[in-house]
Design an enzyme around this catalytic site. Structure first.
Site, mmCIF file in Angstrom:
data_model
loop_
_atom_site.group_PDB
_atom_site.id
_atom_site.type_symbol
_atom_site.label_atom_id
_atom_site.label_comp_id
_atom_site.label_asym_id
_atom_site.label_seq_id
_atom_site.Cartn_x
_atom_site.Cartn_y
_atom_site.Cartn_z
ATOM 1 N N ASP A 169 0.848 -1.191 0.000
ATOM 2 C CA ASP A 169 0.000 0.000 0.000
ATOM 3 C C ASP A 169 0.881 1.237 0.000
ATOM 4 O O ASP A 169 1.842 1.336 0.754
ATOM 5 C CB ASP A 169 -0.897 0.002 1.245
ATOM 6 C CG ASP A 169 -1.829 1.196 1.255
ATOM 7 O OD1 ASP A 169 -2.513 1.428 0.241
ATOM 8 O OD2 ASP A 169 -1.858 1.916 2.265
ATOM 9 N N GLU A 251 -1.427 -1.328 -6.209
ATOM 10 C CA GLU A 251 -2.562 -0.635 -6.819
ATOM 11 C C GLU A 251 -2.057 0.244 -7.960
ATOM 12 O O GLU A 251 -0.926 0.739 -7.911
ATOM 13 C CB GLU A 251 -3.239 0.268 -5.787
ATOM 14 C CG GLU A 251 -4.248 -0.443 -4.933
ATOM 15 C CD GLU A 251 -4.955 0.551 -4.023
ATOM 16 O OE1 GLU A 251 -6.175 0.646 -4.102
ATOM 17 O OE2 GLU A 251 -4.288 1.222 -3.237
ATOM 18 N N CYS A 323 -12.802 -3.167 13.967
ATOM 19 C CA CYS A 323 -13.930 -3.537 13.131
ATOM 20 C C CYS A 323 -15.176 -3.727 13.993
ATOM 21 O O CYS A 323 -15.156 -4.510 14.942
ATOM 22 C CB CYS A 323 -13.619 -4.823 12.364
ATOM 23 S SG CYS A 323 -15.032 -5.429 11.425
ATOM 24 N N ASP A 333 -2.918 1.229 7.443
ATOM 25 C CA ASP A 333 -2.187 0.955 6.204
ATOM 26 C C ASP A 333 -1.928 -0.535 6.004
ATOM 27 O O ASP A 333 -1.969 -1.040 4.880
ATOM 28 C CB ASP A 333 -0.863 1.733 6.194
ATOM 29 C CG ASP A 333 -1.102 3.231 6.214
ATOM 30 O OD1 ASP A 333 -2.128 3.675 5.653
ATOM 31 O OD2 ASP A 333 -0.270 3.966 6.791
HETATM 32 ZN ZN LIG Z 1 -14.099 -7.331 10.553
#
Ligand SMILES: [Zn+2]
Length: 384
Positions: A169, A251, A323, A333
């Site tokens: 990244d 990317e 999360c 990152d």
């Molecule tokens: Zn998750």
């Protein structure tokens, strides 16, 4: 003689470019190599320019040849429009075998009477053993001279398989972050040199014309150091990534820069990512590694790499997050790099026919181009 040769190469390049430009815009015709070469001959026999006959003809022909390649690349969409050469930029002249002799480490160039002394920069190779096919003499804006030899060489041994894959990244805070959790920092000395360069340039801007030369030379020196340090850093970093991994996923930044804001795009381009990507491409091809470039931007930063949960938003200043769905704590990152890796591997597993859906890119005819990924990636969300 070499300085004069540089000057002639530059004039030949610029006049041929102007002539080609006028033909294209005036008469609507493209110029091929034969025509451009005939124009060079006309230039050399014309009354107004007697000087090209004093310098060796090969570097002048090579300039016309290089310009042809530059236009082929331009029309194929691989490069920008060829530019005029400036007398203050790097100067160079290329000699093919008919214009130089190389014996026992001594170089004899056409129309010069003594071999130039040079410092050999490859300690592992005896200069007397090489058999160069072309020789390029150049001078950088600070007045340093270089001679480089092109030689035919066997393909290097393929690197042993490592069984490892990595997603990379692009950072602004760090140069890059890998899916393995490694943060590759921008080298400190580079930042210091860049500040030094900026100071030189400010000082130069304040000077009156005429008293400018020393300041200019100083700025050019500072610039060369910055460029050399950066190139060195990019070479080391790309070589290490290619050595340690069978598969590398990155990317496509052209896409990413369009999506993100402009100051960020500038910071990223300052880091030399375009150069870094080209290094990864050729090094991966050379060592039999697989480079996958993800073509489409997707929310790599705000997707949970553990469960796939997509956050509604994530500000740039948020460096870590948890999360809400599975509770995993993420470094911003590293999580993005993990998602890049997963997206690359997912599409790699689908085999070769990943190009058909939704890619609007022109396919470059260059061999061993990294595979572009256009399927299996979540559709673009608004902003990041
Ligand atoms: Zn998750």
């Amino acid at each position: 003689m070499l300085s004069r040769t540089f000057g002639c190469v530059r004039v030949v390049w610029n006049r041929t470019l102007a002539w080609r430009h006028a033909r294209y815009h005036g008469e609507g015709v493209k110029t091929n190599f034969t025509q451009a070469n005939a124009y060079l001959t006309a230039m050399k026999t014309g009354d107004e320019l007697a000087w090209p006959n004093e310098v060796p003809s090969v570097p002048l022909q090579q300039a016309v040849r290089h310009q042809q390649v530059a236009f082929t690349d331009f029309f194929a969409g691989r490069a920008g429009y060829p530019r005029y050469k400036s007398r203050t930029a790097r100067q160079s002249a290329e000699y093919t075998r008919s214009a130089f002799r190389y014996r026992d480490g001594r170089l004899f160039l056409a129309k010069t009477d003594a071999p130039p002394a040079f410092v050999w920069s490859w300690p592992d190779i005896d200069p007397a053993t090489i058999n160069p096919t072309t020789v390029t003499v150049s001078r950088d804006p600070c007045g340093r001279w270089y001679v480089s030899f092109a030689v035919d060489a066997d393909d290097p041994e393929r690197a042993p398989a490592t069984g490892a894959a990595v997603g990379v990244d692009v950072g602004v805070r760090d140069f890059a972050v890998t899916s393995g959790g490694e943060k590759i920092a921008n080298p400190r000395h580079l930042a210091r040199r860049e500040r030094n360069l900026a100071r030189c340039q400010r000082r130069m801007a304040r000077k009156r014309r005429g008293s400018n030369n020393r300041a200019k030379a100083k700025a050019a020196r500072a610039h060369r150091k910055v460029r050399a340090s950066r190139t060195d850093f990019l070479h080391r970093t790309s070589a290490r990534l290619v050595r340690d991994h069978d598969v590398i996923v990155i990317e496509d930044l052209a896409v990413r820069n369009m999506v993100r804001n402009r100051s960020l795009a500038k910071a990223i381009s300052d880091c030399g990512w375009g150069t870094f990507r080209r290094m990864l491409e050729y090094k991966a091809a050379r060592h039999g590694r697989h480079l996958i470039v993800i073509d489409r931007w997707y929310p790599s930063s705000k997707t949970c790499s553990a469960c796939g949960h997509l956050l509604a938003g994530l500000s740039l200043s948020t460096r870590t997050w948890q999360c809400p769905s599975c509770g995993t704590r993420h470094d911003r990152d590293v999580n993005a790099a993990k998602n890049i890796l997963a997206a690359g591997l997912a599409v790699s597993a689908c085999g070769g026919d990943v190009r058909h859906s939704g890619s609007s890119r022109v396919q470059s005819p260059v061999k061993q181009e990294p595979r572009r990924v256009t399927a299996g990636i979540p559709v673009l969300q608004s902003g990041e």
